[in-house]
Design a protein around this motif. Structure first.
Motif, PDB file in Angstrom:
ATOM      1  N   SER A  77       0.815  -1.216   0.000  1.00  0.00           N
ATOM      2  CA  SER A  77       0.000   0.000   0.000  1.00  0.00           C
ATOM      3  C   SER A  77       0.846   1.262   0.000  1.00  0.00           C
ATOM      4  CB  SER A  77      -0.907   0.055   1.240  1.00  0.00           C
ATOM      5  OG  SER A  77      -1.750  -1.061   1.294  1.00  0.00           O
ATOM      6  N   GLU A 124      -0.069   5.493   0.768  1.00  0.00           N
ATOM      7  CA  GLU A 124      -1.139   6.391   1.201  1.00  0.00           C
ATOM      8  C   GLU A 124      -0.620   7.809   1.391  1.00  0.00           C
ATOM      9  OE1 GLU A 124      -1.774   5.705   5.842  1.00  0.00           O
ATOM     10  OE2 GLU A 124      -1.999   3.835   4.733  1.00  0.00           O
ATOM     11  N   TYR A 125      -1.531   8.749   1.236  1.00  0.00           N
ATOM     12  CA  TYR A 125      -1.217  10.164   1.438  1.00  0.00           C
ATOM     13  C   TYR A 125      -2.322  10.798   2.279  1.00  0.00           C
ATOM     14  CZ  TYR A 125      -1.021  15.160   0.682  1.00  0.00           C
ATOM     15  OH  TYR A 125      -0.989  16.516   0.883  1.00  0.00           O
ATOM     16  N   ILE A 133      -5.775   6.012  -0.177  1.00  0.00           N
ATOM     17  CA  ILE A 133      -4.960   4.803  -0.072  1.00  0.00           C
ATOM     18  C   ILE A 133      -5.026   4.052  -1.404  1.00  0.00           C
ATOM     19  CG2 ILE A 133      -4.627   2.621   1.149  1.00  0.00           C
ATOM     20  CD1 ILE A 133      -6.151   3.909   3.523  1.00  0.00           C
ATOM     21  N   CYS A 187      -3.811   0.277  -2.966  1.00  0.00           N
ATOM     22  CA  CYS A 187      -3.330  -1.060  -2.555  1.00  0.00           C
ATOM     23  C   CYS A 187      -3.208  -1.984  -3.761  1.00  0.00           C
ATOM     24  CB  CYS A 187      -4.292  -1.727  -1.578  1.00  0.00           C
ATOM     25  SG  CYS A 187      -4.695  -0.784  -0.128  1.00  0.00           S
ATOM     26  N   ALA A 207      -9.840   8.256   2.376  1.00  0.00           N
ATOM     27  CA  ALA A 207      -9.656   7.872   3.775  1.00  0.00           C
ATOM     28  C   ALA A 207      -9.616   9.092   4.694  1.00  0.00           C
ATOM     29  CB  ALA A 207      -8.363   7.077   3.924  1.00  0.00           C
ATOM     30  N   LYS A 259      -8.206  10.081   8.853  1.00  0.00           N
ATOM     31  CA  LYS A 259      -7.339   9.613   9.933  1.00  0.00           C
ATOM     32  C   LYS A 259      -7.457  10.561  11.124  1.00  0.00           C
ATOM     33  CE  LYS A 259      -2.442   8.669  10.743  1.00  0.00           C
ATOM     34  NZ  LYS A 259      -1.104   8.800  10.150  1.00  0.00           N
ATOM     35  N   LYS A 304      -7.883   4.990  11.711  1.00  0.00           N
ATOM     36  CA  LYS A 304      -8.017   5.306  10.292  1.00  0.00           C
ATOM     37  C   LYS A 304      -9.198   4.544   9.705  1.00  0.00           C
ATOM     38  CE  LYS A 304      -5.125   3.352   7.426  1.00  0.00           C
ATOM     39  NZ  LYS A 304      -3.793   2.958   6.954  1.00  0.00           N
ATOM     40  N   ALA A 328     -11.330   3.950   5.783  1.00  0.00           N
ATOM     41  CA  ALA A 328     -11.346   4.182   4.338  1.00  0.00           C
ATOM     42  C   ALA A 328     -12.398   3.305   3.684  1.00  0.00           C
ATOM     43  CB  ALA A 328      -9.971   3.875   3.738  1.00  0.00           C
ATOM     44  N   GLN A 352      -5.952  -3.387   3.451  1.00  0.00           N
ATOM     45  CA  GLN A 352      -4.542  -3.269   3.836  1.00  0.00           C
ATOM     46  C   GLN A 352      -4.122  -4.383   4.789  1.00  0.00           C
ATOM     47  OE1 GLN A 352      -4.626   1.099   4.959  1.00  0.00           O
ATOM     48  NE2 GLN A 352      -2.708   1.016   3.823  1.00  0.00           N
TER      49      GLN A 352
END
Length: 196
Positions: free
Chosen positions: A70, A72-73, A86, A88, A116, A118, A132, A134, A185
């Motif tokens: 994965s 993610e930002y 995310i 994956c 997502a 967080k 988190k 998503a 994930q």
């Protein structure tokens, strides 16, 4: 007296500007985890295969699963709240056997995209804890080679990731992390995070 007030005001403004410039807004992470929701979906496919094998079909054996890789930002709209996405990748491979001999192979690949959010509920200079969530979509490609014939199929499923416990540790800008939860994930995952 006026000079002292002006100096204090100037120092306060300078410190506030510096604090804003040092504020971390972005984070990029890479991780690997499992088992994933696509793994469980593939297990369901294998149970269906076993049923048809009993009816004289080819056997799928020597299954290997590649867990979730994965990226993610997150962009922090507030120090404790991040919004982002995310991406994956997961895969599983099977040999196709007929009368004990390999006559083909099958590969199932999933590419998942999930917006997502967080929540960092504990933030320290070298340690943090977070949750988190998503929701997104997995694009599935099934490719099969059987007795020299190639077949493929594309479809997809809605997918999720809910990490109930995330722990990160390291420097202010680079941290290792682990998460426990459920989704594409994985039930457990670990990786590296860059903050800036």
């Amino acid at each position: 007296m006026k000079w002292m007030f002006a100096a204090i005001l100037l120092c306060g403004t300078s410190m506030n500007a510096q604090a804003q410039n040092d504020e971390i807004r972005h984070e990029i992470s890479i991780s690997y985890g499992g088992p994933t929701t696509s793994f469980w979906a593939s297990i369901g496919t294998h149970f269906a295969d076993a049923f048809f094998q009993g009816m004289g079909g080819a056997k799928y054996e020597n299954t290997s699963f590649f867990g979730s890789l994965s990226a993610e930002y997150f962009y922090h709209v507030a120090p404790s709240i991040g919004i982002g996405g995310i991406l994956c990748y997961t895969q599983d491979n099977d040999d196709i056997l007929n009368s004990g001999s390999k006559v083909g192979s099958r590969t199932i690949r999933y590419i998942t995209v999930m917006p997502a959010v967080k929540w960092n509920y504990l933030r320290r200079n070298h340690f943090g804890m977070y949750m988190k969530a998503a929701v997104g979509y997995s694009f599935r490609h099934l490719g099969e080679t059987y007795k020299g014939q190639d077949e493929s199929k594309n479809d997809g499923i809605f997918n999720v990731q809910l990490s109930l416990l995330g722990i990160e540790a390291g420097s202010r800008h680079v941290r290792g992390f682990v998460e426990l939860g459920f989704g594409e994930q994985g039930v457990a995952l670990a990786g590296l995070r860059f903050k800036f």
